[in-house]
Design an enzyme around this catalytic site. Sequence first.
Site, short mmCIF file in Angstrom:
data_model
loop_
_atom_site.label_atom_id
_atom_site.label_comp_id
_atom_site.label_asym_id
_atom_site.label_seq_id
_atom_site.Cartn_x
_atom_site.Cartn_y
_atom_site.Cartn_z
N ASP A 237 21.78 -93.07 -29.25
CA ASP A 237 22.76 -92.48 -30.15
C ASP A 237 22.24 -91.14 -30.67
O ASP A 237 21.83 -90.29 -29.88
CB ASP A 237 23.08 -93.46 -31.29
CG ASP A 237 24.34 -93.10 -32.06
OD1 ASP A 237 25.43 -93.46 -31.60
OD2 ASP A 237 24.23 -92.44 -33.10
N TYR A 373 28.17 -85.55 -37.80
CA TYR A 373 29.18 -85.39 -36.75
C TYR A 373 29.85 -84.01 -36.87
O TYR A 373 30.08 -83.32 -35.88
CB TYR A 373 30.23 -86.50 -36.86
CG TYR A 373 29.80 -87.82 -36.29
CD1 TYR A 373 30.34 -88.27 -35.09
CD2 TYR A 373 28.85 -88.61 -36.92
CE1 TYR A 373 29.96 -89.50 -34.55
CE2 TYR A 373 28.46 -89.83 -36.39
CZ TYR A 373 29.01 -90.26 -35.21
OH TYR A 373 28.62 -91.46 -34.67
N HIS A 429 24.52 -100.75 -27.09
CA HIS A 429 24.24 -99.47 -27.72
C HIS A 429 23.06 -99.54 -28.68
O HIS A 429 22.27 -98.60 -28.77
CB HIS A 429 25.50 -99.03 -28.46
CG HIS A 429 25.41 -97.69 -29.12
ND1 HIS A 429 25.43 -96.51 -28.41
CD2 HIS A 429 25.32 -97.35 -30.43
CE1 HIS A 429 25.34 -95.49 -29.25
NE2 HIS A 429 25.27 -95.98 -30.48
#
Length: 451
Positions: A237, A373, A429
Site C-alpha cells: 500500500d 491521498y 492486501h
Amino acid sequence: MAASGNTDRPSTGRRRFLGLAAAGVVAGQVGVSAQAQAQTPLQAPTPAPAQASAPAPRPAPGVRPFRIKVAQSELDELRRRVRATRWPDRETVDDRSQGAQLAKLRPLVEHWGTRYDWRTVERRLNGLPQFVTELDGLDVQFAHIRSPHPGAMPMLMTHGWPGSIVELLKVIGPLTDPTAHGGRAEDAFHLVLPTLPGYGFSGNPGRAGWNFARIARAFHALMLRLGYPEYVSQGGDHGAILSEVLAVQQPKGLLGIHVNMPGTVPEDLLRRLRNFDPAPANLSAEEVRAYDRLLHFYRDGFGYAAMMNRSPQTIGYSLADSPVGMAAYYYDKFAEWTDSDGEPEKVLTYDEMLDAISLYWLTGTGASSSRLYWEGTRAGGGPFNAVPIPKLPVAVTVFPAEIYPAPRSWGERTFGNIIHWNEVDRGGHFAAWEQPQLLAEELRTAFRALR
C-alpha cells in the site's frame, strides 16, 4: 536536524487529549513518479556508529523515547459514543455491493462498545522500543527493534492506509529473531517501523506538501540518524509507494526494495481502465486476470479513494465525529482487500480490527491520514502506475487477494533488476497482518542476495 522553516508538530491540545507520555521529553490515487523527482535533500546528521546487537537500542542524538498512554476519559467517551450509535436501515441487496453490511458491522461495533479493551494493544505497543524524532520540522514516531543476531540487515518497513504499526506487529518476531520462528540467524533484520506523517502518533502536518517524495527523504534521513548508512525498504500500500519513490530517488545507502503491491501497470492500459474499457485482445491470461481485477477496482471499488483524493476534509468530519462511521469506512476495506471472500472475520479477529480502528480514532487522524491521498493526486500518477526502476534491486511478492495480482510480464517491463518475484498461494492486501510468517519467509529469501 534543522527544521525546514515551518515546524509541524501535534498541537498542545492534541497531546493533552491523547495523554501522551514519553520518558524524558515526551492507497488510493497516490502519485509515485512525479513525486520522486529530484529535490533538495534533507540534511541528516552524521550517522552514529552501528550499535551492538541489543533488543532495546539507546536513542540516537535527537531521538526521544516515547510511550503511549491514552486517557481513560477518552476511552470512556469512545464507548459512550459507540453505544449511542444511530444505525441506518439494512442495505437493499444480499451482497457487499452497497458497502459494509449491517449484519456484519453491528456485531463488531457491539463488541467495541462492551468487551473490547484498548489497554491490551497499548501494552503490546509499549513493549516495543518506541521513539520520536523531528524530521524536516515534523515529529515522526517510530519503533526501532534491533535483532539479537549479529550482522542483521537494517530494514525500513512502512505501513499503509487504513493501516498502522498494528498491522506490522506479527512480523516483528519472525524478522528480528528468525531462529525462534523457523528461520536462520543469518536472515535476521533490524527493523525501523515509522508512522507516516498525519497518522497515529506522528505529527500532523499543518501545511500542504507532505507528499511521498518528502516522506521518502525524511525516512532516509531517519535511517541515517539511527546509524544505518545501508538498508533495505519494504512495504505494501503506501509503504510500497514509498519504497518505489525511494528507489527512484536512489539515495546513497539504499540497497534494494521489496513491495507487495507493485506499480507495474502500463500507461496505455491505465487509460483503458479509467474509461472502463474491456481488456485488449493481445493480453496474456495472467495479464487479463490482473486487468479484470483492476477494472473492478476502478469501476466498483474506487469511491473511497475518489473522496480522499478530492475532498479529504469533507470525509474528515465524519471520521472525526463518528467512531462507527470510521469503523464502517475501514471495515469495508478489510472486507474487500483481505483473502477472506468478503468476510474479514475469517482472517482477523474482532480485537485485531478494532485495534487498528481505535488507533485512528484515539489519535484523531481520520482526516489528516486521508490528506495523503490528496497530496498524491496533486503529485500525479497513481498507486499501480508502472514506476521505472532500471538498476536498483527490486523484489516482489504477489499475494492472490491483493487489489490486483501483478503479472511478472509487466514487472519485467518496469523493473530492470528483479532479484525476487514470487506468487504465493494465500494472503491479501494486508500481507503482514494476514500472513506474517509467509511474508517473513519471502523477505528472508528476497534480500538474501543483498547481504
